[in-house]
Design a protein around this motif. Sequence first.
Motif, short mmCIF file in Angstrom:
data_model
loop_
_atom_site.label_atom_id
_atom_site.label_comp_id
_atom_site.label_asym_id
_atom_site.label_seq_id
_atom_site.Cartn_x
_atom_site.Cartn_y
_atom_site.Cartn_z
N GLN B 6 0.89 -1.16 0.00
CA GLN B 6 0.00 0.00 0.00
C GLN B 6 0.93 1.21 0.00
OE1 GLN B 6 -2.73 -2.01 3.27
NE2 GLN B 6 -3.76 -0.20 2.42
N CYS B 23 -3.55 -0.43 -3.83
CA CYS B 23 -3.02 -1.68 -3.29
C CYS B 23 -2.47 -2.49 -4.45
CB CYS B 23 -4.12 -2.48 -2.58
SG CYS B 23 -3.63 -4.15 -2.07
N LEU B 33 -8.17 -11.49 -2.54
CA LEU B 33 -7.84 -10.16 -2.04
C LEU B 33 -8.96 -9.58 -1.18
CD1 LEU B 33 -6.43 -9.05 -5.45
CD2 LEU B 33 -5.06 -9.17 -3.35
N TRP B 35 -10.18 -6.17 1.55
CA TRP B 35 -10.00 -4.87 2.20
C TRP B 35 -10.70 -4.92 3.56
CZ3 TRP B 35 -7.04 -0.73 1.22
CH2 TRP B 35 -6.52 -0.58 -0.07
N ALA B 65 -14.14 -2.17 -5.11
CA ALA B 65 -12.73 -2.33 -5.46
C ALA B 65 -12.64 -3.00 -6.82
CB ALA B 65 -11.99 -3.16 -4.41
N LEU B 76 -9.17 0.37 -3.89
CA LEU B 76 -10.45 0.62 -3.23
C LEU B 76 -10.98 2.00 -3.63
CD1 LEU B 76 -12.42 -0.51 -1.00
CD2 LEU B 76 -11.11 0.91 0.61
N CYS B 91 -5.28 -3.54 3.01
CA CYS B 91 -5.43 -4.50 1.93
C CYS B 91 -4.77 -5.80 2.37
CB CYS B 91 -4.77 -3.94 0.67
SG CYS B 91 -4.93 -4.97 -0.80
#
Lengths: 114, 113
Positions: B6, B23, B33, B35, B65, B76, B91
């Motif tokens: 990030q 990310c 993945l 968030w 996202a 995001l 993330c």
Amino acid sequence: EAAVTQSPRNKVTVTGGNVTLSCRQTNSHNYMYWYRQDTGHGLRLIHYSYGAGNLQIGDVPDGYKATRTTQEDFFLLLELASPSQTSLYFCASSDSWGVAETLYFGSGTRLTVL
Amino acid sequence: AQSVDQPDAHVTLYEGASLELRCSYSYSAAPYLFWYVQYPGQSLQFLLKYITGDAVVKGTKGFEAEFRKSNSSFNLKKSPAHWSDSAKYFCALNTGGADRLTFGKGTQLIIQP
């Protein structure tokens, strides 16, 4: 809504002290985790468990022990605390181990080792 | 080894603006993945996840996202941003189960009124 409760919220101890952090989840989840969160790092996994009596080693286990006494309760033990263990500790739980699993986190315990 | 980056430690925006938190990940196989968001004084809460299928995934609180395999990113987004979106956003990448969840360092988002 998943419920994970940690205690205490804050803890101060001295170098060499003995500390136990507690976590309880009431969602019948099988998996529980201990993470630490430090500035400049993401969350890092200390230990985790997939059931009572089970313990698995995470990425940063040195200086930590853990014990899962029941499905609900997971404890993190620091038997000789050091200043490097000053951190924000999070407990989390999940229903299973899969890659798509969502973790439910507790509110955290801020530990200061003087 | 897998990793999550990030690149923005802090992002400050005015309320009403569009937000996009970056990310990127490094992993050779199919990524899973996530968030998560951490509001001040609170714990991390799940926001959304990408497993497979549509590249744009929608989550709670109006966030979405976009997964882009071409540049290994999972940014995001939300428009418009609200002051209550001020929080730290993480993330995360899961590559194989409970012990294979890697978190980024987080982005602290401040929305000014």
